[in-house]
Structures are given as structure tokens and as C-alpha cells.
Scaffold this motif. Sequence first.
Motif, PDB file in Angstrom:
ATOM      1  N   ARG A 128     -27.299 -30.750  55.697  1.00  0.00           N
ATOM      2  CA  ARG A 128     -26.357 -31.223  54.845  1.00  0.00           C
ATOM      3  C   ARG A 128     -26.549 -30.463  54.114  1.00  0.00           C
ATOM      4  O   ARG A 128     -25.444 -30.145  53.692  1.00  0.00           O
ATOM      5  CB  ARG A 128     -26.858 -32.905  54.679  1.00  0.00           C
ATOM      6  CG  ARG A 128     -26.060 -32.848  53.362  1.00  0.00           C
ATOM      7  CD  ARG A 128     -25.688 -34.587  52.753  1.00  0.00           C
ATOM      8  NE  ARG A 128     -25.483 -35.751  53.936  1.00  0.00           N
ATOM      9  CZ  ARG A 128     -26.670 -36.122  54.510  1.00  0.00           C
ATOM     10  NH1 ARG A 128     -28.009 -36.620  53.939  1.00  0.00           N
ATOM     11  NH2 ARG A 128     -26.550 -37.038  55.349  1.00  0.00           N
ATOM     12  N   THR A 131     -25.282 -27.368  55.156  1.00  0.00           N
ATOM     13  CA  THR A 131     -23.491 -27.551  55.504  1.00  0.00           C
ATOM     14  C   THR A 131     -23.114 -26.879  54.739  1.00  0.00           C
ATOM     15  O   THR A 131     -21.621 -26.358  54.279  1.00  0.00           O
ATOM     16  CB  THR A 131     -23.736 -28.290  56.297  1.00  0.00           C
ATOM     17  OG1 THR A 131     -23.961 -29.208  56.035  1.00  0.00           O
ATOM     18  CG2 THR A 131     -24.025 -28.179  58.134  1.00  0.00           C
ATOM     19  N   SER A 136     -22.154 -23.059  58.386  1.00  0.00           N
ATOM     20  CA  SER A 136     -21.906 -24.051  59.332  1.00  0.00           C
ATOM     21  C   SER A 136     -21.709 -23.025  60.415  1.00  0.00           C
ATOM     22  O   SER A 136     -21.659 -24.121  62.077  1.00  0.00           O
ATOM     23  CB  SER A 136     -20.409 -23.787  58.876  1.00  0.00           C
ATOM     24  OG  SER A 136     -19.661 -22.755  59.673  1.00  0.00           O
ATOM     25  N   PRO A 156     -21.690 -28.727  63.278  1.00  0.00           N
ATOM     26  CA  PRO A 156     -20.356 -29.319  62.146  1.00  0.00           C
ATOM     27  C   PRO A 156     -18.716 -28.425  62.407  1.00  0.00           C
ATOM     28  O   PRO A 156     -17.833 -29.054  61.168  1.00  0.00           O
ATOM     29  CB  PRO A 156     -21.034 -28.114  61.151  1.00  0.00           C
ATOM     30  CG  PRO A 156     -22.008 -27.360  61.853  1.00  0.00           C
ATOM     31  CD  PRO A 156     -22.073 -27.553  62.607  1.00  0.00           C
ATOM     32  N   SER A 176     -18.745 -32.593  67.488  1.00  0.00           N
ATOM     33  CA  SER A 176     -18.584 -32.033  66.163  1.00  0.00           C
ATOM     34  C   SER A 176     -18.043 -33.524  65.810  1.00  0.00           C
ATOM     35  O   SER A 176     -16.881 -33.686  65.784  1.00  0.00           O
ATOM     36  CB  SER A 176     -17.548 -30.963  65.760  1.00  0.00           C
ATOM     37  OG  SER A 176     -16.898 -30.671  64.447  1.00  0.00           O
ATOM     38  N   ALA A 179     -21.595 -35.630  59.167  1.00  0.00           N
ATOM     39  CA  ALA A 179     -22.491 -36.112  58.907  1.00  0.00           C
ATOM     40  C   ALA A 179     -23.581 -37.574  59.591  1.00  0.00           C
ATOM     41  O   ALA A 179     -24.226 -37.760  59.547  1.00  0.00           O
ATOM     42  CB  ALA A 179     -23.518 -35.574  57.748  1.00  0.00           C
TER      43      ALA A 179
END
Length: 301
Positions: A128, A131, A136, A156, A176, A179
Motif C-alpha cells: 500500500r 502504490t 505501480s 495494481p 488486478s 488492496a
Amino acid sequence: MTDHTLRDFVRASRFGREGAIVTDLDGTAVHEFEGRIVIPDAVSHGLKRLRDHGRPVILNSLRFPLNVIRTFGREWYAITNAPLPLVSLNGGLMGSLFETQDGEIAFEEIHAFPLTATEIDEVLVGVRGLTEGGISDLLLFYYPRDWTQGELIWTPALDKVEEVRAKYLSATRVTSSPAATLRDELHARDICMIFLLINAEQDRLMAYQHAKQSNFITHTGIDKLSGLEALAGRLGVDLAHAVGAGDTPMDTFLKGVGLAVHVGSLDLEYKGLTGTVKVRDSLELGDLLARLADLLHGDAH
């Protein structure tokens, strides 16, 4: 020097009665030839001869069971024609390859060390952070305890799914999602290993604590050595009388066997409990295995 070390190990240890051969796969006992992963004849012949002397063969690999089966499972099984012990996923999953009644090669779990929910969440906190920081171009590979699920990949970037699928043909599925959805997916099943691959410059990664361009995550304390120790205990194998072969720093099991064989050009820190030898490649490993078989044959007479 190598020949003396082998002779001394066979004579001083109980390798001929209680030992085993433990080998990594990629870069050690197999190599790529014309786009195909193959087991050199020298290696397969050497292992077969040792197996004929009653020495078990154990595979110890980062590869997941389904991948081993699909790439060269039949060839490996032919070496022993008996259930073939496998330590996979950096020690996270252990079992045996066996032949089904339909003639297919399958995997039967003996033991596993799944990641805890807390360990999974720690990985996701890092993901997290990356990203949200604008990185990414990363992939999260995860490997369920259920070996039939194979390799699953999350990205992601929705627009990268097809590109990733085309690049990683070994993957069962590429997805994809947000999260939170990934977290639910990872918590819904036992996961034995996560591999995080980040395609970003090192100076950008420095902003994120513990971030590496590639990172294998297993349950705390689990690696190729601990996985092998757990499997050896189930098989009744004494690793102090075993021979182990590997080629990278991931091959921690080399420091837990009696005779460690370093394959390739890297200078590995792991030393065998009683001896250590070095060979250039898988072909020389095959020669070493043949020499071990010769020494056992000589002892038998």
C-alpha cells in the motif's frame, strides 16, 4: 582435493546407510537448453546410481509443486520410480511427487508452514505504501497451500494484466483489484509464500523502509534449511550424513548437511558440517554424483 573430500566423507559418515542427496533445481541440477529446462544426463545417471544404492533423492526448490510437475516432473520421477520428496516455496511447503493410477504426476503434502494473517498484513502495508507513493509497476506473486492452485499474480495496474499474463506463462491467474480485495483473497486461504517484484529504481525504493526490488516472504524462520529439516524428520533422514547441492545464497540448507556442494561461480558462505566442495556446473555435479556412487560400490565390495 575434491576426490579426497568425497572419499573422506563417505568413509567417515553413514552416508551409505543413512544419507540422502538433497539438490536445488535451477542452476544446480537442471539448466536451460534451447528454451527448455532439462536435467543433464550426467545428473540423472548419477542420481539413479545413488538411488540404486538406496540413497533417497530430495528436491529443494523455490519452485511451486505444480510448476515442477509441469516442467520436468516426469523426468524427475523416472529417476526414482518412487515417491520423490520435495521441499518447495523456500521451505513453505513439503511433500512428495507421486504417480497416480492414471499415470499422472501429482503432489501429496507432508507438512506446510503458511504465513500468518499478521505476516500477510505486514506485506500489504508495504504494498500500500508503494502504490500510494506512485510506484505501480510491481507484482505480488502468491502461492497457496493448495498446490493445485499453482501461482497467482496480482498487479495494481489493471492495464498491465494482459502483459503480465503473456510474460508469466506459469501463472494460473493474473488479477488486478483494490488492496482490500487482495487482502480478503490472501486471508481466505493458507498462503505458503509471497514474492514481491518491484520494477523501480533503487533511489525511489529507498524512501520505503525494507523495500527491495525482489523479496521472498515465508513464515518467520522458514527457509530451505528449516523446510528440509522438517521433511527429513518425517522421512527419518539424518542430514549430518547427507550431501546437499546448491548455487545461490537462498540455498541455506547447505549449512545443514554433512557435505555441501557449491555449484557455479558464486562464493557461498554456507559450509557443510564435515566438508565442502565446489564444482563449475551441473555437468560437473553429475560427475561428482557418479564418483559418490563409485565409492559406495567400492565399499559394498
